[in-house]
Each structure stands twice: as structure tokens, then as C-alpha cells.
Design an enzyme around this catalytic site. Structure first.
Site, PDB file in Angstrom:
ATOM      1  N   LYS A  42      12.220  84.976  -7.465  1.00 18.90           N
ATOM      2  CA  LYS A  42      13.658  85.133  -7.526  1.00 18.90           C
ATOM      3  C   LYS A  42      14.341  84.562  -6.299  1.00 18.90           C
ATOM      4  O   LYS A  42      15.539  84.301  -6.289  1.00 18.90           O
ATOM      5  CB  LYS A  42      14.007  86.629  -7.635  1.00 18.90           C
ATOM      6  CG  LYS A  42      13.412  87.315  -8.824  1.00 18.90           C
ATOM      7  CD  LYS A  42      13.679  88.832  -8.710  1.00 18.90           C
ATOM      8  CE  LYS A  42      12.783  89.608  -9.620  1.00 18.90           C
ATOM      9  NZ  LYS A  42      12.768  91.039  -9.268  1.00 18.90           N
ATOM     10  N   GLY A  43      13.588  84.405  -5.217  1.00 22.17           N
ATOM     11  CA  GLY A  43      14.179  84.143  -3.910  1.00 22.17           C
ATOM     12  C   GLY A  43      15.088  82.928  -3.818  1.00 22.17           C
ATOM     13  O   GLY A  43      16.007  82.892  -3.017  1.00 22.17           O
ATOM     14  N   GLU A  98      12.507  76.212  -3.232  1.00 21.92           N
ATOM     15  CA  GLU A  98      11.948  77.496  -2.796  1.00 21.92           C
ATOM     16  C   GLU A  98      12.801  78.054  -1.655  1.00 21.92           C
ATOM     17  O   GLU A  98      13.456  77.294  -0.928  1.00 21.92           O
ATOM     18  CB  GLU A  98      10.487  77.236  -2.363  1.00 21.92           C
ATOM     19  CG  GLU A  98       9.705  78.397  -1.834  1.00 21.92           C
ATOM     20  CD  GLU A  98       9.497  79.548  -2.799  1.00 21.92           C
ATOM     21  OE1 GLU A  98      10.508  80.165  -3.195  1.00 21.92           O
ATOM     22  OE2 GLU A  98       8.334  79.865  -3.096  1.00 21.92           O
ATOM     23  N   ASP A 102       5.669  80.177   3.525  1.00 22.80           N
ATOM     24  CA  ASP A 102       5.019  80.973   4.568  1.00 22.80           C
ATOM     25  C   ASP A 102       3.568  80.497   4.698  1.00 22.80           C
ATOM     26  O   ASP A 102       3.298  79.518   5.392  1.00 22.80           O
ATOM     27  CB  ASP A 102       5.153  82.448   4.164  1.00 22.80           C
ATOM     28  CG  ASP A 102       4.592  83.427   5.175  1.00 22.80           C
ATOM     29  OD1 ASP A 102       4.391  83.031   6.333  1.00 22.80           O
ATOM     30  OD2 ASP A 102       4.363  84.610   4.826  1.00 22.80           O
ATOM     31  N   LYS A 130       8.455  78.337   7.457  1.00 18.90           N
ATOM     32  CA  LYS A 130       7.957  79.303   8.449  1.00 18.90           C
ATOM     33  C   LYS A 130       6.478  79.005   8.672  1.00 18.90           C
ATOM     34  O   LYS A 130       5.612  79.463   7.938  1.00 18.90           O
ATOM     35  CB  LYS A 130       8.170  80.724   7.926  1.00 18.90           C
ATOM     36  CG  LYS A 130       7.969  81.804   8.973  1.00 18.90           C
ATOM     37  CD  LYS A 130       8.456  83.166   8.488  1.00 18.90           C
ATOM     38  CE  LYS A 130       7.489  83.828   7.548  1.00 18.90           C
ATOM     39  NZ  LYS A 130       7.891  85.220   7.211  1.00 18.90           N
ATOM     40  N   ASP A 158      14.348  88.572   0.129  1.00 18.23           N
ATOM     41  CA  ASP A 158      14.361  90.036  -0.024  1.00 18.23           C
ATOM     42  C   ASP A 158      13.316  90.722   0.825  1.00 18.23           C
ATOM     43  O   ASP A 158      12.333  90.113   1.266  1.00 18.23           O
ATOM     44  CB  ASP A 158      14.085  90.407  -1.480  1.00 18.23           C
ATOM     45  CG  ASP A 158      12.603  90.256  -1.838  1.00 18.23           C
ATOM     46  OD1 ASP A 158      12.063  89.139  -1.639  1.00 18.23           O
ATOM     47  OD2 ASP A 158      11.982  91.243  -2.278  1.00 18.23           O
TER      48      ASP A 158
HETATM   49  P1  IMP Z   1       3.570  81.930   0.685  1.00 18.29           P
HETATM   50  O1  IMP Z   1       2.808  81.792  -0.608  1.00 18.29           O
HETATM   51  O2  IMP Z   1       2.808  82.724   1.703  1.00 18.29           O
HETATM   52  O3  IMP Z   1       4.043  80.617   1.228  1.00 18.29           O
HETATM   53  O4  IMP Z   1       4.783  82.858   0.373  1.00 18.29           O
HETATM   54  C1  IMP Z   1       5.934  82.394  -0.163  1.00 18.29           C
HETATM   55  C2  IMP Z   1       6.751  83.537  -0.738  1.00 18.29           C
HETATM   56  O5  IMP Z   1       6.612  84.740   0.029  1.00 18.29           O
HETATM   57  C3  IMP Z   1       8.208  83.178  -0.652  1.00 18.29           C
HETATM   58  O6  IMP Z   1       8.612  82.549  -1.824  1.00 18.29           O
HETATM   59  C4  IMP Z   1       8.864  84.522  -0.467  1.00 18.29           C
HETATM   60  O7  IMP Z   1       9.120  85.095  -1.731  1.00 18.29           O
HETATM   61  C5  IMP Z   1       7.847  85.367   0.251  1.00 18.29           C
HETATM   62  N1  IMP Z   1       8.134  85.409   1.704  1.00 18.29           N
HETATM   63  C6  IMP Z   1       7.417  84.861   2.702  1.00 18.29           C
HETATM   64  N2  IMP Z   1       7.967  85.087   3.904  1.00 18.29           N
HETATM   65  C7  IMP Z   1       9.095  85.791   3.659  1.00 18.29           C
HETATM   66  C8  IMP Z   1      10.137  86.317   4.506  1.00 18.29           C
HETATM   67  O8  IMP Z   1      10.153  86.176   5.749  1.00 18.29           O
HETATM   68  N3  IMP Z   1      11.129  86.989   3.879  1.00 18.29           N
HETATM   69  C9  IMP Z   1      11.172  87.163   2.521  1.00 18.29           C
HETATM   70  N4  IMP Z   1      10.228  86.685   1.700  1.00 18.29           N
HETATM   71  C10 IMP Z   1       9.201  86.009   2.261  1.00 18.29           C
HETATM   72 MG    MG Z   2       9.990  83.233  -3.193  1.00 20.02          MG
END
Ligand code: IMP
Ligand code: MG
Length: 174
Positions: A42-43, A98, A102, A130, A158
Site C-alpha cells: 500500500k505504501g 515503491e 530497504d 534506505k 506506515d
Molecule cells: P525491503 O523488502 O526490505 O526492501 O522492504 C521494503 C518494504 O518494507 C517497503 O515497501 C515498506 O513497505 C517496508 N519498509 C521498509 N522500511 C520502512 C520504513 O522505514 N518505514 C515504513 N516502511 C518501511
Molecule cells: Mg511498501
């Protein structure tokens, strides 16, 4: 619920200015291609709504939802497809939108998912990069902002489904 300890990271003007630049850059790059913007729910819904209004070339929009995080700030390390775009992806130039990348797990999964579906190209636009916890190498074609660390909320981001409606982006202080 909305009263929490938070510290501003990006104000709305800063976000709007950058979103406009990204929209212009995307418009230049896709002027001769059939662009399909796929928002990652949803982000990304707020960022995507603003971004597509800054794109001046024809653009189709759709969404995908996957789950990787449980209810909290730590990743479960596994991706599950929750809902798929209704659009046929084969032959399309897909731009994934996106909110934040992260570890990179979600985006790595999504990029190969759309390649497997026969997309003509797959590019990535993420409002926030990030990199602190990156585990999977991702090329972000259109990065908004690099924020090195911390947990961010607001402008679609969120914590436990709250704070997406904040107009700016904040560090959540726990
Ligand atoms: P990844 O798979 O670790 O890259 O995570 C990506 C998803 O994790 C993003 O689409 C967000 O939904 C969530 N996410 C990662 N870091 C944050 C943050 O600092 N705040 C909110 N959501 C986050
Ligand atoms: Mg997301």
C-alpha cells in the site's frame, strides 16, 4: 493514535519538488514508449498519485500488492503475492513505483516477477533509498531521496498501518 514521537526528515515542499523532477525525467525517458506504472501497495499509493500527475506522456496505471513485513518494522524475509495487476504485462514497459527500498528483497522479487511475465523493460522508481540494511543489489533508476537509516513514516509510509496520511516524512522515534 496520531500523537507520536517523530522528527521531520522531508517536508512536503521538498517532496513535491523532487516528485516533479522525477516526473519530468520519466516523461523524457518514456516519450516514445508505452509506459505502464505499477504501484506497490500500500505504501506507494500517495507517492504514485502525485508522481503520475507530473508525468506528461501517456501512462497506464495499475497496482500490485505483496507482503513481506508482518505487522511491525522487521521483515519476515519471504514474499507472498497478495494481488496482481489486471493489465497484461507482456510487451509493456513497466515502471515499478515503491515508497521505500530497504533490504531490497521486495523489489528484487518484483523485478524478476515482471520480467518473467514478459515485460519489454522493467525500471524502478523509489521515493526513498534506505541503503543501510540492503541485502539484495538493486539498481534504482529513479531514486527520490537517499535516507541512510531509521524507520520512516508519513506520505504513504506506515507503522502498523498508521501514519500514511501525514503530509511529510518523519523518523519514528521509539
Ligand atoms: P525491503 O523488502 O526490505 O526492501 O522492504 C521494503 C518494504 O518494507 C517497503 O515497501 C515498506 O513497505 C517496508 N519498509 C521498509 N522500511 C520502512 C520504513 O522505514 N518505514 C515504513 N516502511 C518501511
Ligand atoms: Mg511498501
Amino acid at each position: 493514535m496520531q500523537s507520536t514521537n517523530k522528527e521531520i526528515v522531508l517536508d512536503s515542499q521538498t517532496i513535491n519538488d523532487r516528485v516533479r523532477e522525477l516526473g519530468q525525467e520519466i516523461s523524457r525517458d518514456y516519450h516514445d514508449k508505452e509506459l505502464v506504472v505499477i504501484g506497490v501497495l500500500k505504501g506507494a499509493f500517495i507517492f504514485m498519485a502525485d508522481l503520475v500527475r507530473e508525468i506528461s506522456v501517456p501512462v497506464a496505471t495499475d497496482f500490485i500488492q505483496v507482503s513481506s513485513y508482518g505487522g511491525s518494522a522487521s521483515s519476515s524475509g519471504k514474499i507472498t503475492l497478495v494481488s496482481s495487476p489486471s493489465q497484461i504485462i507482456e510487451g509493456c514497459h513497466v515502471l515499478l513505483v515503491e515508497d521505500i527500498i530497504d533490504t531490497g528483497l521486495t523489489m528484487q522479487w518484483l523485478a524478476s516477477h515482471f520480467s518473467d511475465q514478459g515485460a519489454a523493460s522493467v525500471k524502478i522508481c523509489s521515493l526513498i533509498d534506505k541503503a543501510e540494511r540492503r541485502e539484495h543489489k538493486i539498481k534504482i533508476d529513479y531514486p527520490g531521496f537517499a535516507i541512510s537509516q531509521g524507520f520512516l513514516i508519513g506520505y504513504g509510509l506506515d507503522y502498523d498501518q498508521q501514519y500514511r496520511n501525514l503530509p511529510a516524512i518523519y523518523h519514528l522515534i521509539t
